[in-house]
Scaffold this motif. Structure first.
Motif, short mmCIF file in Angstrom:
data_model
loop_
_atom_site.label_atom_id
_atom_site.label_comp_id
_atom_site.label_asym_id
_atom_site.label_seq_id
_atom_site.Cartn_x
_atom_site.Cartn_y
_atom_site.Cartn_z
N HIS A 3 10.98 -3.22 10.60
CA HIS A 3 9.87 -2.76 9.77
C HIS A 3 9.19 -1.56 10.41
O HIS A 3 9.03 -1.50 11.64
N PRO A 8 2.09 -0.94 6.19
CA PRO A 8 1.91 -2.39 6.09
C PRO A 8 3.14 -3.04 5.47
O PRO A 8 3.88 -2.39 4.72
N PRO A 9 3.39 -4.31 5.77
CA PRO A 9 4.55 -5.00 5.18
C PRO A 9 4.40 -5.13 3.67
O PRO A 9 3.30 -5.03 3.11
N ARG A 10 5.50 -5.39 3.01
CA ARG A 10 5.49 -5.44 1.55
C ARG A 10 4.68 -6.61 1.01
O ARG A 10 4.12 -6.52 -0.08
N TRP A 11 4.64 -7.72 1.77
CA TRP A 11 3.91 -8.90 1.28
C TRP A 11 2.41 -8.80 1.51
O TRP A 11 1.66 -9.71 1.12
N TRP A 12 1.95 -7.74 2.15
CA TRP A 12 0.53 -7.65 2.51
C TRP A 12 -0.38 -7.65 1.28
O TRP A 12 -1.37 -8.37 1.22
N GLY A 15 -0.28 -11.11 -0.47
CA GLY A 15 -0.97 -12.12 0.33
C GLY A 15 -2.48 -11.95 0.28
O GLY A 15 -3.23 -12.93 0.19
N LEU A 16 -2.94 -10.68 0.35
CA LEU A 16 -4.37 -10.42 0.27
C LEU A 16 -4.93 -10.85 -1.09
O LEU A 16 -6.01 -11.46 -1.17
#
Length: 395
Positions: A3, A8-12, A15-16
């Motif tokens: 990464h 930021p990661p794709r799931w950020w 998830g937020l």
């Protein structure tokens, strides 16, 4: 794939968003529970009343009544009995209560003079207390008086809600339990029905026992105060009887403090000592002879545990929570007796006082031979099967 740390990661983002949504859902659920607290308390009261009246309904059904009619007769009969009791004693109770409230300043003045003469302690006068109270709480009392009508309407609505829910629970009976069991596996259904049966027997016996003991305590206290000539004997006796049974451990002393104070201020120290002696003597008779006779089948709880439960529920739910604390504690203990397995005790001097018998040899231990606490359930089922067998034979 590695990464890129600069992005930021794709799931950020997802998830937020889920975290923010969870926070809003939690706040909404908390506000909803706060708004529904009154309704939940009313449902809880209705549930316990239904448990207390269920044996009467079952008895009527076994004697040929329809379930709906039996539920109506049991509920209306209990309500009618309450109305009759209030009709017989309500007038005298209200008169003595009003007279007691009117004479509170005189009682306070008598206590003030006695304290100042014997202990040389200056006590504020009644006029000073009234003036101070008017200055501090006058506006609050005026604003609170406007809510009296709303409070009365709310009480009537709550009473109707409790009565309707209680009737529906009693009228549904097995159908209500069947609707719950349809969502469970057969094994879970057996556990739920066993738990329901134990809870129903224990809570019904517990509530009925408290009511009987409160009635006996009220009658005995009223008779003694009437013979002694203590004024306001009926409201004082009712206060003592109810508080002594529904406030554990120290309820007798709290309930007896008011009659002692009234006897001391209106009659004198000899009468107050007489009331104190009666309270102490009656408590011993109740603990050693009366309560074991009346509550032979009721669920007994440790005094310290029940006292803490009352304090906790009173702090969270107010006076009504303190009143319902003991039946709820009885239910929790019935659940524990059903599902928590108890084991044999080890031999140790820490388990008994010097000179006392080893508790392992006590055959009255409810855990011996019945680790699941299911003895009462087996007896209830055997009795029900015997009744059904006799009814089929007669048919």
């Amino acid at each position: 794939m590695q990464h890129d740390a600069r992005r930021p990661p794709r799931w950020w983002g997802k998830g937020l968003a889920m975290a923010v949504l969870a926070v809003f859902v939690g706040l909404f659920a908390w506000d909803a529970l706060g708004a529904l607290q009154g309704l939940l308390v009313n449902l809880l009261i209705a549930f316990f009343i239904a448990l207390a009246l269920e044996p009467i309904v079952v008895w009527l059904v076994r004697h040929g009544w329809k379930r709906g009619g039996a539920a109506a007769v049991a509920l209306l009969g209990g309500l009618l009995l309450t109305i009759v009791v209030f009709a017989l004693f309500g007038n005298l109770f209200v008169q003595q209560l009003v007279q007691l409230v009117k004479n509170v300043p005189d009682l306070y003045t008598s206590a003030q003079e006695m304290v100042e003469e014997r202990f040389a302690v200056e006590v504020p006068a009644v006029d000073d207390l009234v003036r101070q109270g008017a200055e501090q709480w006058g506006s609050e009392v005026a604003s609170g008086a406007l809510l009296v009508g709303t409070t009365i309407l709310g009480g009537v609505f709550a009473a109707l809600t409790i009565l309707l829910v209680t009737y529906y629970l009693l009228a549904a009976g097995p159908r209500f339990r069947a609707s719950i069991c349809r969502w469970l596996t057969p094994g879970r259904q057996q556990e739920v029905l066993r738990l329901w049966e134990v809870t129903q027997v224990k809570v019904s016996d517990f509530i009925n026992t408290r009511i009987v003991l409160a009635a006996i305590a009220t009658a005995a206290t009223f008779a003694f105060l009437a013979i002694l000539g203590t004024p306001y004997s009926l409201p004082l006796a009712l206060f003592t009887g109810v508080v002594s049974q529904f406030v554990p451990t120290i309820g007798t002393y709290i309930g007896g403090a008011l009659p002692i104070a009234v006897a001391l201020t209106s009659q004198g120290p000899p009468q107050a000592l007489g009331v104190l002696a009666f309270i102490l003597g009656y408590q011993q008779i109740e603990n050693l002879w009366l309560a074991p006779k009346v509550s032979a089948r009721a669920l007994e709880m440790n005094a310290a545990v029940s006292f803490v439960v009352v304090l906790a529920f009173g702090a969270v739910f107010g006076a009504l929570g303190a009143f319902l604390a003991l039946p709820i504690a009885a239910t929790i203990q019935a659940v524990a007796n059903t599902y928590v397995q108890r084991h044999e005790l080890v031999r140790s001097h820490m388990l008994h006082d010097p000179g006392e018998a080893d508790p392992r040899e006590d055959d009255s231990d409810p855990g011996r031979g019945d680790p699941g606490g299911r003895g009462d359930v087996d007896k209830a089922r055997a009795a029900a099967r015997e009744v059904d067998r006799r009814r089929d034979a007669e048919a």
